[in-house]
Each structure stands twice: as C-alpha cells, then as structure tokens.
Design a protein around this motif. Structure first.
Motif, PDB file in Angstrom:
ATOM      1  N   GLY A   1    -102.200  49.348 108.269  1.00  0.00           N
ATOM      2  CA  GLY A   1    -103.467  50.055 108.070  1.00  0.00           C
ATOM      3  C   GLY A   1    -104.400  49.885 109.256  1.00  0.00           C
ATOM      4  O   GLY A   1    -105.060  50.846 109.695  1.00  0.00           O
ATOM      5  N   ILE A   2    -104.458  48.664 109.806  1.00  0.00           N
ATOM      6  CA  ILE A   2    -105.278  48.402 110.985  1.00  0.00           C
ATOM      7  C   ILE A   2    -104.781  49.223 112.177  1.00  0.00           C
ATOM      8  O   ILE A   2    -105.567  49.801 112.939  1.00  0.00           O
ATOM      9  N   GLN A   3    -103.469  49.292 112.316  1.00  0.00           N
ATOM     10  CA  GLN A   3    -102.889  50.057 113.426  1.00  0.00           C
ATOM     11  C   GLN A   3    -103.233  51.545 113.303  1.00  0.00           C
ATOM     12  O   GLN A   3    -103.588  52.196 114.292  1.00  0.00           O
ATOM     13  N   LEU A   4    -103.111  52.075 112.097  1.00  0.00           N
ATOM     14  CA  LEU A   4    -103.448  53.482 111.880  1.00  0.00           C
ATOM     15  C   LEU A   4    -104.935  53.736 112.113  1.00  0.00           C
ATOM     16  O   LEU A   4    -105.326  54.782 112.642  1.00  0.00           O
ATOM     17  N   PHE A   5    -105.765  52.768 111.723  1.00  0.00           N
ATOM     18  CA  PHE A   5    -107.212  52.886 111.935  1.00  0.00           C
ATOM     19  C   PHE A   5    -107.513  52.971 113.433  1.00  0.00           C
ATOM     20  O   PHE A   5    -108.277  53.835 113.885  1.00  0.00           O
ATOM     21  N   CYS A   6    -106.913  52.086 114.211  1.00  0.00           N
ATOM     22  CA  CYS A   6    -107.121  52.081 115.656  1.00  0.00           C
ATOM     23  C   CYS A   6    -106.557  53.349 116.296  1.00  0.00           C
ATOM     24  O   CYS A   6    -107.143  53.909 117.228  1.00  0.00           O
TER      25      CYS A   6
END
Length: 309
Positions: A277-282
């Motif tokens: 989720g963090i990767q997709l957010f970034c």
C-alpha cells in the motif's frame, strides 16, 4: 477614481437564476463609484439559460460583455478567460452567487487606487451554513498547502480579489495549463491587502462544488505548487528500508538465541499488504506529477470560446 476603468470578471456555470440578481446588486455599487466599468460574464458551458440571461443584459447595458465556452472547462479556465478579456486598469473577480459581497468593492478599489497595494483580496472569517465535514476538510487543505508549498495561502482566502493591471498581466504571463489561481496570486507576489467578512448564503441556485471536486481541486493545488510530496515518498522509502533491516536482524537474533521458528504467516501477509500500500501510495504521488507534465506538453488551449461580445 474618475480616470480609471474597472473590469468585473464573473465566472458562471448554470446560474440563470443568479445572473440577474447579481447584475442588479453589483450595478448599484458600480454607479456610486462614478468610474467607467465593464462586467464580463464567462459562461462556462452552461446547460441552462445562463447565456440567454447574459445576452439580454448585454443588449440593455453596453458595459456588459461575455465569453461563452464550447463546453465546461472549469472555473480556473473561466477566470483566465475573464482576465484575458478585461480591459480595465483594475480587475476584480467575483462569484455570481453573491457570496462575494459587492459592498466591499469601493473599499477594495480605494486600496489599490492608493498605490500602496497592488491587490485587494478577501477571506472568510467563518464558514457558517457549510456542512461541518466540508468546513473541516477546507481548513485541513489550507494547513496542508502552507506545510507542503513554498507560497503563503491565507486560510479562508477567496477568489474574490481586485488587482491592478500590472498584477493582472503578471498572472496572465503564468501560462501553465494546470492552473490553481490562489497559488498563482501568491506566487506572482505584489503587495496585497486582505478584507475579512463573514460567510454569506447564496442568492440563488445551488453550489456546483461537491466533496469530490473540492478534493481534486486541493490535490491540484498541492501538486502545482509543491514538490515536497516527492520528498515525502523518498523519505518513506528510506524509512521502510531501514525498518526492513531491523526486522531481519531481529529474526536472526531470535533464531540464534532462542531457536524460535520463523512462523506467523498471517502477520507476514499483513506486512506485505501494508508495504504494498505504501509503495502504491508513493507511485501515485509520482503519477500525479507525471500526469501534470504529460498534460502541459500537449499544449492544449485552456478553453475554446464559441460566442463572445
């Protein structure tokens, strides 16, 4: 004031009820100024009789002009078109719903005519009548803008603003397609005096701004005037890299000292989902900036006018 000309720019979208009310109220104020004036209505692709109402006014009053878009291009494009058409020494942008009090025009004109200020801006001191959730997110937006961007946007600032011709020319020189006028006004600089007033209910019709539009508008503002979200994405990546090393060391030490098996697949799944989720957010942050670059390179016009006077 007698030697100057004032242009009033009024963006409109499906405001057939509000147009005549606005004209009557603003006309009362303009005639007291004893100065030459023009009112420029920008019909932003309305599907009702907004344009017909404006044309009727222009036939009765030679000081009323208009630009009609071929479709709805948005308020930012409408404001740009109005500033571009305005011929006045001073230009004021107003909403047609009378939530921007016309009674402030004389004071604003006095401020910019004095030569001490190049712009007279306005801000609301309260949000009475607005849904609490919308007010909360509006305040959050201004806090985020002040944190993320290098420009100072005053909390409660409105598009209701009077500018000198010098400042108008400076705003028009900013030719970017993804416009965020509140940020542009602050970015070009110039001396600005703020006038405060309490929230006023609409004179007629319904607001065209819903939560989704406000959210996208605020997102455009942050992306247009700040690169800090990109820095945030980088910092987040470094932080998670550091945490991953700590977890690896923890697992090795636990295995060597205590012989604990590396079990717990449910927690592992949660961690994977969280990090993903963090990767997709970034990636989404990067995508927003890339999308802005993509749209700018197309060099499409901000608006297309199908009728004008």
């Amino acid at each position: 004031m007698n030697s100057c000309k004032l242009s009033v720019v009024v963006p409109c979208f499906n405001e057939q009820e509000a147009v005549p009310i606005f004209y009557n109220e603003v006309k009362k104020i303009l005639v007291t100024l004893k100065a030459e004036y023009e009112i420029i209505f920008i019909d932003d692709g309305s599907s009702d009789k907004t344009l017909e109402e404006v044309k009727e006014l222009s036939e009765k009053d030679k000081g009323v002009h208009y630009v009609s878009f071929s479709r709805n291009f948005g308020k930012e494009a409408a404001m740009y078109a109005g500033l571009k058409k305005a011929a006045g020494d001073y230009v004021v942008i107003m909403d047609v719903d009378l939530q921007d009090p016309p009674s402030l025009i004389p004071e604003m004109l006095s401020a910019v005519c004095s030569g001490e200020f190049d712009s007279a801006a306005t801000r609301r001191t309260n949000r009475k009548g607005e849904p609490p959730v919308r007010s909360m997110f509006a305040r959050l937006f201004y806090k985020l803008m002040r944190y993320f961007s290098d420009i100072d946007i005053v909390d409660g600032a409105r598009d209701f603003r009077m500018m000198s011709r010098t400042m108008v020319d400076a705003v028009l020189s900013v030719s970017e397609r993804g416009r965020f006028s509140k940020g542009i006004f602050a970015w070009v600089g110039f001396r600005t005096k703020y006038f405060e007033y309490k929230n006023v209910e609409r004179s007629a019709g319904k607001t065209k701004w819903n939560f989704r539009k406000l959210f996208l508008y605020s997102l455009d503002g942050i992306v247009a005037f700040s690169t800090k979200p990109l820095v945030l994405a980088s910092i987040t990546g470094i932080l998670f890299l550091f945490l991953s090393f700590l977890f690896i060391i923890f697992i090795i030490v636990r295995k060597v000292l205590f012989g604990d098996p590396t079990a717990g697949w449910p927690s592992l799944v949660c961690i994977i989902l969280f990090v993903s989720g963090i990767q997709l957010f970034c990636t989404g942050i990067l995508g927003q900036y890339l999308a802005k670059v993509y749209l700018e390179t197309k060099q499409r016009p901000l608006y297309i006018a199908k009728d004008e006077k």
